[in-house]
Design an enzyme around this catalytic site. Sequence first.
Site, mmCIF file in Angstrom:
data_model
loop_
_atom_site.group_PDB
_atom_site.id
_atom_site.type_symbol
_atom_site.label_atom_id
_atom_site.label_comp_id
_atom_site.label_asym_id
_atom_site.label_seq_id
_atom_site.Cartn_x
_atom_site.Cartn_y
_atom_site.Cartn_z
ATOM 1 N N HIS A 69 77.866 40.412 65.831
ATOM 2 C CA HIS A 69 76.764 41.439 66.463
ATOM 3 C C HIS A 69 75.655 41.863 65.759
ATOM 4 O O HIS A 69 75.915 42.428 64.978
ATOM 5 C CB HIS A 69 77.403 41.962 67.738
ATOM 6 C CG HIS A 69 78.049 41.081 69.167
ATOM 7 N ND1 HIS A 69 78.855 42.525 69.658
ATOM 8 C CD2 HIS A 69 77.804 40.316 69.328
ATOM 9 C CE1 HIS A 69 78.582 41.377 70.536
ATOM 10 N NE2 HIS A 69 78.231 39.908 70.155
ATOM 11 N N ASP A 71 74.134 44.850 66.079
ATOM 12 C CA ASP A 71 74.106 46.096 65.873
ATOM 13 C C ASP A 71 74.770 46.680 64.498
ATOM 14 O O ASP A 71 75.321 47.165 64.401
ATOM 15 C CB ASP A 71 74.029 46.318 67.320
ATOM 16 C CG ASP A 71 76.013 46.427 67.771
ATOM 17 O OD1 ASP A 71 75.747 44.823 68.364
ATOM 18 O OD2 ASP A 71 75.909 47.843 68.358
ATOM 19 N N GLU A 202 85.622 52.748 66.549
ATOM 20 C CA GLU A 202 84.399 53.016 67.451
ATOM 21 C C GLU A 202 85.127 53.814 68.789
ATOM 22 O O GLU A 202 85.436 54.154 68.906
ATOM 23 C CB GLU A 202 84.271 52.014 67.904
ATOM 24 C CG GLU A 202 84.741 51.161 68.930
ATOM 25 C CD GLU A 202 84.304 49.971 69.766
ATOM 26 O OE1 GLU A 202 83.749 51.217 70.698
ATOM 27 O OE2 GLU A 202 84.912 49.473 69.985
#
Length: 646
Positions: A69, A71, A202
């Site tokens: 991804h 990000d 996360e």
Amino acid sequence: MAIDSLVLGAGQQVGKSCVVVSMNGKRIMFDCGMDMAYHDHRRYPDFSRISHSGDFDSALTCIVITHFHLDHIGALPYFTEVCGYSGPIYMTYPTKALAPLMLEDYRKVMVERRGEEEQFTSEHIVECMKKVIAVDLKQTVHVDKDLQIRAYYAGHVLGAAMFYAKVGDTAMVYTGDYNMTPDRHLGAAQIDRLQLDLLISESTYATTIRDSKYGREREFLKAVHKCVAGGGKVLIPTFALGRAQELCILLEDYWERMNLKIPIYFSSGLTMQANMYYKMLISWTSQKVKETYSTHNAFDFKHVLNFDRSMIAAPGPCVLFATPGWLSGGFSLEVFKQWAPSEMNLVTLPGYCAAGTIGHKLMSGKPTKIDLDKNTQLDVRCQIHQLSFSPHTDAKGIMDLVKFLSPKHVILVHGEKPKMATLKGRINSELGIPCDDPANNETVSISSTHYVKARASDTFIQSSLNPNFKFSKRISEDESGSWLKDRKFMPQLQVTDKRTAEGILIEEKNKKAKILHQDELLLMLGEKKHEVRFAYCCPINVSNLEETKSTSDNVLCTSDRCSWLQLLNNKLSGEISGGNIQDFGEHLQVESFDISVCLNDKCRYRIIDSQNKSEAVFFCCTWSVADEKLAWKIISIMENFDCESH
């Protein structure tokens, strides 16, 4: 020694993941992502904080990328080809295969379609990927003689991995994005139980507890079907890899069961290209996909067609997957501008949308107008549905992982500040683990584990090998009824052997550590062993005591003393749960507490009470300071024990 974690991105924000961890002289960059909500210098992490001189090869030992991804990987070509980092980069095989597709697609959208200044070229992407070393799951990779890393399955998207890193005695895990529950095309995250000084996790859904996956799927299908049945168009803004495949499998199955003929489109050739890799990398998918692979490949979508830009204004219902997700720009935003003014149409947002994006504005309420930029405002009359199809774990999943790994410290990243603060509080209070949620460009320092290698003396080793029997009496379930009915019933004796020994760590003249048995230390120092023991002569009241005494010497005979000890043993066995009572005939022992019948009327440990002098049997009790609490509990039971003579 300390572990220093410099958060360059994803600090109290979702996106731009980049954390530089320093431990025992090694420096690892975990992820190198971009913030897609910005189009200026804030798009990338502030790399100058790693090295003011720009010598990144000396400043970093390696880079670890968790998944493809943007990000998490979007700034990598810029960092390697523009900033000049040329050291090793590690990622899984699927990430290495799919990352160039994502990067090139982003470059085309930003430069060729939006006319932005080019940050990196196609050639930069190719050269960047040449520096990548692909790793497999659970493969221990020695970056150098001191640093080792290992990848674990993270779910989330194809090839996503949590990474374990160890330098000497210091160990940590950086999760990247992960999902603790399986979905239709990927399995749940899996990791070994590890001894960790630090877990960096996360926290996108730090306070969210998701409902049933099947309930969410039904809600999604119901909304889509209702829209297309009424002649409307459904726009699903999604990134080309991950949720697109998950939702395509779901819609493909539903279209087949309902015999629907309404077209489903992909806007991006990238997704078609990505599906080819999904077919090749079946071993990284869910168990169900792998099991059915021999008869059917789940990524062969017969109802899904390619979408041409000229079809935006075409009449009739359809379902369109358009990239990128979050409505952050590109083709998905272009389609949204055309379809949003119609009440017949539906925009369904399948997961999280970063702050600053059009998707986030739509999720914040039901706006009738959206400011696309300073000069453009759009009427929004279409239906808006937000559905939690995010590939991130929820709050329960995060707590489960932290509890399972039980690290000494937790750092939360990739989340929204207030929600992270709530989760941080839960980890502190419920799990008793220190937790931090630093902002961007902040550094968190924690202490790391340091082990000392020591030789052990032969005497210490021998003491560890010798039996260390522990005796306890227990009642089995089958015997519990008999015990209640007949107090004379004796519980079973349970014997355990814990091979443990206490030693003393010393530093020898050669500065090396050595473990000695405590007796060896006393011998070395020329001292004798001293042990402080407490003593008390405890009375137990007994009716008709005089009848039990010998007529010749007016004292208890040997058999009488043993009988009183047996009665006391039975009493203590019933009162002390899990008691470790040992019967040695003429004395009882519980840990260091020793009990024997006292025959000395002038015992110095006896406190004479004129009221009970003739109606009491005295028991001499001795114990060490370590068992003081146990001792006074037993003495309290003895002093309140009033029984008849036998």
